[in-house]
Motif scaffolding. Structure first.
Motif, short mmCIF file in Angstrom:
data_model
loop_
_atom_site.label_atom_id
_atom_site.label_comp_id
_atom_site.label_asym_id
_atom_site.label_seq_id
_atom_site.Cartn_x
_atom_site.Cartn_y
_atom_site.Cartn_z
N LYS A 272 -6.86 -5.17 -7.56
CA LYS A 272 -5.97 -4.73 -6.24
C LYS A 272 -5.73 -3.62 -7.37
O LYS A 272 -5.38 -3.41 -8.78
CB LYS A 272 -4.00 -5.36 -7.05
CG LYS A 272 -4.69 -6.66 -5.49
CD LYS A 272 -3.12 -6.96 -5.17
CE LYS A 272 -2.85 -8.12 -4.14
NZ LYS A 272 -1.58 -8.78 -4.29
N ARG B 32 -0.07 1.46 -6.58
CA ARG B 32 0.37 1.41 -5.94
C ARG B 32 0.76 2.73 -5.49
O ARG B 32 1.18 3.75 -6.18
CB ARG B 32 1.95 1.01 -5.40
CG ARG B 32 1.80 -1.08 -5.71
CD ARG B 32 3.12 -1.12 -5.14
NE ARG B 32 3.37 -2.91 -5.00
CZ ARG B 32 2.78 -3.77 -3.88
NH1 ARG B 32 2.81 -2.76 -2.69
NH2 ARG B 32 3.07 -4.92 -3.97
N ASP B 33 0.63 3.69 -4.45
CA ASP B 33 1.25 4.53 -3.93
C ASP B 33 2.65 4.87 -3.86
O ASP B 33 3.36 4.20 -3.09
CB ASP B 33 0.92 5.28 -2.08
CG ASP B 33 0.84 6.64 -2.35
OD1 ASP B 33 0.92 7.17 -2.88
OD2 ASP B 33 0.52 6.90 -0.58
N ARG C 86 -1.93 0.44 -1.38
CA ARG C 86 -2.68 0.60 -2.52
C ARG C 86 -3.71 -0.01 -2.10
O ARG C 86 -3.85 -0.74 -0.65
CB ARG C 86 -2.16 -0.61 -3.95
CG ARG C 86 -1.82 -2.33 -3.75
CD ARG C 86 -1.27 -2.85 -4.73
NE ARG C 86 -0.47 -4.25 -4.43
CZ ARG C 86 -0.62 -4.28 -5.60
NH1 ARG C 86 -0.10 -4.45 -7.19
NH2 ARG C 86 -0.06 -5.64 -5.47
N ASP D 18 -8.18 7.06 -8.05
CA ASP D 18 -7.42 5.77 -7.49
C ASP D 18 -8.22 6.24 -5.77
O ASP D 18 -7.26 6.12 -5.05
CB ASP D 18 -6.28 6.11 -7.31
CG ASP D 18 -5.07 4.92 -6.84
OD1 ASP D 18 -5.95 3.81 -6.22
OD2 ASP D 18 -4.45 4.97 -6.35
N SER E 260 -7.27 8.40 -0.32
CA SER E 260 -6.01 7.82 -0.54
C SER E 260 -5.11 7.20 -0.12
O SER E 260 -4.53 7.51 -0.28
CB SER E 260 -5.91 8.59 -2.30
OG SER E 260 -5.66 9.75 -1.84
N TRP F 116 -3.83 4.70 1.77
CA TRP F 116 -4.19 3.50 1.87
C TRP F 116 -3.13 2.82 2.54
O TRP F 116 -3.65 2.39 4.10
CB TRP F 116 -3.30 2.58 0.27
CG TRP F 116 -3.96 3.78 -0.79
CD1 TRP F 116 -3.16 3.94 -1.54
CD2 TRP F 116 -5.20 3.69 -0.74
NE1 TRP F 116 -4.30 4.47 -2.09
CE2 TRP F 116 -5.91 4.02 -2.17
CE3 TRP F 116 -6.46 3.34 0.12
CZ2 TRP F 116 -7.00 4.40 -2.69
CZ3 TRP F 116 -7.95 3.07 -1.16
CH2 TRP F 116 -7.28 3.64 -1.73
#
Length: 855
Positions: free
Chosen positions: A149, A152-153, A159, A187, A212, A214
């Motif tokens: 993983k 996190r955004d 993510r 990322d 990106s 997500w």
């Protein structure tokens, strides 16, 4: 009016027209760039691909210019290029050549700065040349499987997850998205094939700067993988990879020639590595007075190359190219020898460091000696418990010689501390120190062990057991005047024969078995050999001395030989002395030899020293009588009167204040010899042993309950808890402790019910615990116990290699070469497990220009 002239027609296009034409040409060049990549394998000229390539996979290198002597590669490549250009009618030849030149420049610019590039990093894919793209297409994208993983955004709290690598079809089947790549640094996710094989600016973020968002990543991936542009790029990637793997490109003939040449140079280097390994392993010199093949005095290395050339076709071809001046880079010079020695030594050292770090706890063993060039060399030995192998082994590994200019305690400690930092070993993981009995080493105030303890109090210091036994014998030999005279006579017997070849021949004619040895103050084994030779061959030595006294022309030697034969070897007191000293030296030497084993453990050493002290206590009571009986039997065989010579009694004048009625005590000669000589020697041995091995009493108080299974099985619970608590305090420093005393007590209480009934030692207990994770504190305790050194015999053994390597003919050897050769010679067991393929790849990666042949 004159008639109007027609408008003037321009012979050359205007500037605007030129710019428009150039713009169209550039656009055409850009559209045709890389059109032939799927048909041609180009070898990239890179100096060091380095960290980007995994599992030591071979990387192609442009070696065409280095192979002109053997294959006409350039001509073949040009013909293949012309065929490809004929197949592509719409391709602009000049544009393609210019593009290739740009790729060359781009690759070379990456090489010149000396930086390592990771071809699997999506951030550099836009700047890769065609050759690097071909290499990348063959290997495919690289995924970091450890990333399950991503972060996190901050806005959506979503993510990246590894589930995105898999596409779920309508019927529930799953397909791998091998084209999807996640960049941990950015990322973002990328489409591998679209970013590599796109023409111009591709559609979507996956083919450009990365995606990106997500929240919508699933929908975007589904749209992208069903698009026509993605399908075309995937087809291009698979087709190119298949052609390159099957050698179906238009330059396949060239590629096969290149692969054949690569294989030749790899085979050459393997044989050179084998020769370097052989010479280093057997402590042989490499170079001679010159470095040319088939000339006198060119050394062992080139001599072995010449020998292999007679039988091995690979070396024969290599030598032919050298002698015919077909190659200029032949890998037979002294610089390459040093480099290969460094590679082999580095591989061994890395393996040792890996084992030490895995063991965590280790001990330091140091010893110093001057070499033949009068440079003080300090041998560094690391003792640790190897838990990586199938069994539990105590290892003492050599890590090199350290140059020492300051031999004080502070100077030696500074050199040691700097070396541990270079080796990336934590000084706070040291649990033992082993040095000789020199004041700069064992000094209580300024020695190395005291300075080490000031930093790390858990590094237990142990003086070398063998040195302590030698010093005990020195104390005994200097305890009385008669003992000094005895060894003086033994040395005189050796000297009188050794100083002349004729006299030594007389000795050999009379003495058929053992011969005397020169006495050494530091190695008392020589004393045992000399005393044993004289004791067992007394009559033979007497006949040899008498023959020397009769035949030697030197009156001084003749007189001395006759005196030794009649007054010394014919004396019953000397006969008693040689029997007593032989029994003492034999007992001490047996213990010293036993302590010198590499896996000697402190509890076994304590048993040996305790047994030696008990032996001397018993010998004090019965030794003199047994020696007297043995000496009497030998004296009768040699026609020697078995009595102690009587001396004239000296009447001492009494003073006026002395009591004349007090009787004077007069001891017989036999009793005087027993009291003043025999008992003096034995008592001195007992006192010296107790004093010089008093450190073992501390080990008994700290580690004693762990010495055997029967020890802690016999303890009741309160006593066992007290021992574990004391053990915890001994291994505590700055609120950090290696074990928990209460948990150790609980583990030992459980363990004593599980161990077999018979008594077993620390190594066997640790073998029993191997693989069992329910006794962590007990495992740590026994690892620390086994780490403590007993002797510095391993360091002494390394000095014997030092004398072979750095001789009078090779006194100017560089320190790095010396350490490399010593590592290969001493730790040659680890050398057998090193793969030549890995060394060849490492050598090639560090020498890209010279190693272009076998990349």
């Amino acid at each position: 009016m004159p008639p109007k002239l027609p408008p003037k027609i321009r012979k050359f296009p205007s500037g605007c027209e030129k710019r428009k034409k150039q713009k169209k040409l550039n656009k055409l060049i850009q559209s045709q760039s890389g059109a032939l990549n799927k048909f041609i394998i180009r070898q990239p000229k890179i100096q060091n691909v380095g960290v980007g390539i995994v599992e030591n996979q071979n990387v192609g290198v442009g070696i065409l210019e280095n192979m002109e002597e053997n294959t006409n590669v350039n001509a073949t490549e040009n013909e293949n290029l012309l065929d490809a250009q004929n197949m592509e009618e719409n391709a602009n030849v000049n544009a393609t050549e210019n593009d290739n030149v740009d790729v060359e420049n781009a690759d070379n610019s990456n090489n010149d700065n000396g930086e390592n590039i990771d071809i699997f990093d999506p951030t550099i894919w836009d700047s890769l040349g065609s050759r690097m793209i071909e290499l990348l297409a063959t290997k495919g994208p690289k995924r970091d499987l450890s990333i399950v993983k991503g972060p996190r955004d901050k806005t959506t709290a979503r993510r990246f997850t590894a589930n995105l690598y898999t596409r779920v079809l309508s019927n529930g089947e799953k397909c791998d998205r091998d084209w999807l790549v996640y960049s941990k640094e950015l990322d973002r996710v990328f489409c591998f094939c679209c970013k590599i094989f796109r023409r111009g600016i591709g559609r979507g973020q996956l083919a450009n700067e990365g995606f990106s968002t997500w929240k919508h990543v699933g929908e975007r991936l589904r749209e992208h993988e069903t698009g026509m542009e993605h399908v075309n790029n995937m087809t291009t990637w698979y087709e190119l990879r298949k052609r390159m793997q099957n050698f179906q490109t238009i330059d396949k003939t060239t590629q096969r020639l290149i692969d054949k040449e690569k294989e030749h140079w790899k085979n050459v280097l393997k044989r050179i590595l084998s020769i370097v390994k052989f010479l280093a392993k057997h402590n042989l010199a490499f170079r001679g007075s010159n470095e040319r093949l088939y000339q006198n005095s060119n050394g062992n290395f080139l001599g072995l190359i010449e020998m292999l050339a007679e039988f091995d076709p690979v070396v024969q071809e290599h030598v032919r190219r050298i002698t015919d001046n077909k190659v200029h880079v032949h890998f037979l010079g002294h610089d390459i020898q040093n480099e290969l020695i460094r590679l082999l030594a580095s591989a061994i050292k890395n393996e040792i460091i890996r084992k030490i770090k895995q063991a965590k706890y280790f001990s330091i063993i140091l010893d110093c000696t001057p070499d033949v060039s009068h440079q003080e060399q300090m041998s560094l030995i690391i003792r640790y418990v190897d838990v990586d192998s199938s069994s539990v082994n105590v290892e003492e590994s050599f890590l090199g010689f350290l140059k020492v200019n300051d031999t004080t305690g502070q100077g030696l400690f500074d050199v040691l501390q700097d070396e541990l930092k270079k080796l990336d070993l934590d000084i706070f993981d040291v649990r033992g120190q082993g040095y000789d009995n020199g004041s700069n080493m064992k000094g209580k105030h300024q020695g190395v062990q005291k300075r080490f303890l000031d930093i790390n109090p858990r590094a237990f210091y142990t003086p070398c057991g063998c040195h302590s036994l030698n010093l005990t014998l020195c104390d005994m030999a200097n305890s009385c005047h008669e003992a000094k005279n005895f060894f003086g006579v033994v040395q005189r017997i050796y000297t009188i024969f050794a100083n002349s070849t004729k006299r030594w021949q007389i000795l050999k004619d009379n003495v058929k078995c053992l011969t005397p040895k020169s006495l050494s103050s530091t190695r008392w084994e020589s004393h045992v050999e000399s005393v044993k030779a004289i004791k067992t061959q007394m009559s033979e030595f007497t006949e040899a001395l008498l023959e020397v006294s009769e035949n030697d022309s030197d009156s001084k030697i003749s007189s001395e030989a006759k005196s030794l034969a009649t007054n010394e070897l014919g004396d019953f007191k000397f006969l008693m002395s040689i029997i007593i000293w032989f029994e003492i030296l034999f007992a001490m030497n047996a213990v010293s030899k036993f302590l010198q084993s590499r896996d000697m453990v402190i509890d076994v050493a304590m048993k040996q020293i305790t047994g030696l002290i008990s032996y001397f206590k018993e010998y004090r009571e019965i030794g003199f009588k047994n020696a007297l009986n043995c000496a009497t039997e030998i004296a009768i065989e040699l026609n020697i009167d078995p009595v102690f010579p009587q001396k004239r009694i000296i009447q001492r004048k009494r003073q006026f204040d002395e009591n004349l009625n007090t009787p004077t005590v007069q001891l017989s000669e036999e009793e005087s010899f027993r009291v003043n000589y025999f008992l003096n020697l034995v008592d001195q041995a007992i006192v010296s042993l107790n004093k010089r091995f008093e450190q073992y009493q501390q080990y008994e108080s700290v580690f004693g309950f762990l010495f055997s299974s029967r020890r802690f099985q016999s303890l009741d619970n309160p006593t066992l808890a007290s021992c574990c608590s004391h053990f915890e305090e001994a291994l505590k420093h700055n609120e950090q402790c290696d074990i928990d005393g209460k948990e150790l007590c609980m583990e030992l209480r459980l363990l004593r019910e599980m161990l077999p009934a018979e008594e077993i030692g620390p190594i066997d207990i640790l073998k029993f615990l191997k693989g069992m994770n329910c006794f962590p504190n007990t495992t740590i305790a026994y690892r620390i116990l086994l780490t403590i050194p007993v002797t510095v015999a391993s360091a002494e053994r390394s000095f014997s290699k030092l004398k072979l390597l750095k001789s009078y003919l090779r006194s100017t050897m560089l320190q790095e070469r010396l350490n490399g050769l010593a590592l290969i010679a001493i730790e040659n067991d680890l050398l057998e497990n090193i793969q030549y393929e890995d060394l060849v790849d490492e050598f090639a990666s560090k020498n890209a220009r010279r190693g272009a042949f076998f990349k």
